[in-house]
Design a protein around this motif. Structure first.
Motif, mmCIF file in Angstrom:
data_model
loop_
_atom_site.group_PDB
_atom_site.id
_atom_site.type_symbol
_atom_site.label_atom_id
_atom_site.label_comp_id
_atom_site.label_asym_id
_atom_site.label_seq_id
_atom_site.Cartn_x
_atom_site.Cartn_y
_atom_site.Cartn_z
ATOM 1 N N ALA A 129 -54.673 68.847 -49.233
ATOM 2 C CA ALA A 129 -55.470 67.947 -48.393
ATOM 3 C C ALA A 129 -56.945 68.129 -48.743
ATOM 4 O O ALA A 129 -57.411 69.253 -48.955
ATOM 5 N N ASP A 141 -54.446 61.825 -39.012
ATOM 6 C CA ASP A 141 -53.070 61.301 -39.087
ATOM 7 C C ASP A 141 -52.081 62.326 -39.630
ATOM 8 O O ASP A 141 -51.018 61.980 -40.138
ATOM 9 N N PHE A 142 -52.442 63.617 -39.498
ATOM 10 C CA PHE A 142 -51.643 64.692 -40.067
ATOM 11 C C PHE A 142 -50.197 64.710 -39.550
ATOM 12 O O PHE A 142 -49.244 64.755 -40.333
ATOM 13 N N MET A 161 -54.098 59.594 -44.926
ATOM 14 C CA MET A 161 -54.203 61.012 -45.296
ATOM 15 C C MET A 161 -55.022 61.160 -46.558
ATOM 16 O O MET A 161 -54.799 60.451 -47.530
ATOM 17 N N LYS A 162 -55.930 62.107 -46.542
ATOM 18 C CA LYS A 162 -56.716 62.355 -47.752
ATOM 19 C C LYS A 162 -56.055 63.474 -48.541
ATOM 20 O O LYS A 162 -56.217 64.660 -48.219
ATOM 21 N N ILE A 221 -55.286 71.027 -43.834
ATOM 22 C CA ILE A 221 -54.553 69.786 -43.585
ATOM 23 C C ILE A 221 -54.530 69.384 -42.105
ATOM 24 O O ILE A 221 -54.516 68.207 -41.774
ATOM 25 N N GLN A 237 -56.953 66.617 -40.360
ATOM 26 C CA GLN A 237 -56.913 65.182 -40.647
ATOM 27 C C GLN A 237 -56.234 64.451 -39.478
ATOM 28 O O GLN A 237 -55.182 64.882 -38.997
ATOM 29 N N ASN A 245 -64.439 67.695 -50.845
ATOM 30 C CA ASN A 245 -63.978 66.312 -51.089
ATOM 31 C C ASN A 245 -64.416 65.758 -52.443
ATOM 32 O O ASN A 245 -64.850 64.592 -52.534
#
Ligand code: SF4
Length: 230
Positions: free
Chosen positions: A24, A78-79, A1-2, A73, A76, A42
């Motif tokens: 996120a 793998d949210f 997760m970022k 969010i 992403q 980012n």
């Protein structure tokens, strides 16, 4: 997760609960009035997973909920797994979303992983592009609205009221679209920060009286209409 930022405590972002807010990194929209460009593009340093784990462990006695915000969010990959992990610590989970990923929203609702959703309504459907700064898939936006409206969880729809992007006509169209929703929030526009479209900084927000007028327009359609940020 970022995750590009954490607000360790908030008393206002999750209804009636003390929460932390996770931001996120990255977004698929480019709303001109967005005051989180660093996150959207980012540009913030990512928070290490190790830190997130220890934060969730240590704060359990002080926080009721984690609010997942952004950026966006739900884009992403793998949210949903991330939500499951946070849930396993016993927190209530809320998300703030632009509604562009109804599949992720459905998965959260169907698996009872979510306790609160706030979805941004950028504008009425005819002028969505202008307020979102991109051409979103409007069918997906509509689908997210229906999923949320028909769920049993606590939710609200929200719009940031920017004079260049919102008028009486917009309010009527949004009212008709969101008809019979539980809650809709008119958020006052804040003009002091750097935004995605630099020309929006310093633009004059609507007066409180004008916001109250919009509220009156929307009340016949929606159970509870609120104004925030005034
Ligand atoms: S305001 Fe728009 S650009 Fe900014 S994070 Fe939300 S959806 Fe993305």
């Amino acid at each position: 997760m970022k995750i590009g930022g954490i607000q360790k405590t908030s008393l206002i972002d999750y209804p009636d609960r003390v929460c932390a807010v996770f931001f996120a990194s990255g977004c698929n929209f480019r709303c001109p009035y967005c005051y989180n460009p660093e996150i959207v593009f980012n540009k913030t340093k990512l928070i290490q997973e190790k830190y997130i784990k220890s934060f969730l462990k240590k704060r359990k006695n002080y926080l009721d909920a984690i609010l997942l915000s952004g950026g966006e969010i739900t884009i992403q990959p793998d949210f949903v797994d991330f939500v499951k992990k946070i849930k396993s610590y016993g927190y209530l989970i809320g998300i703030e979303t632009n509604g562009s990923n109804p599949d992720a929203i459905k998965e959260l609702i169907d698996n009872k992983l979510i306790d609160f959703i706030a979805m941004d309504i950028k504008s009425d459907l005819e002028t969505y592009e202008k307020a979102a700064g991109v051409k979103p898939d409007k069918e997906k936006i509509k689908k997210s609205v229906e999923l949320i409206k028909n769920s049993n969880i606590n939710y609200e729809f929200r719009t940031t009221i920017v004079p260049e992007l919102f008028d009486e006509e917009t309010a009527i169209k949004i009212g008709k679209w969101l008809k019979k929703s539980k809650r809709y929030v008119l958020q006052q526009f804040r003009n002091e920060k750097e935004m995605i479209d630099k020309s929006f900084k310093g633009k004059k927000p609507y007066s409180v009286d004008k916001l109250k007028k919009f509220k009156k327009i929307l009340e016949p359609y929606i159970e509870d209409v609120k104004i925030t940020g005034i």
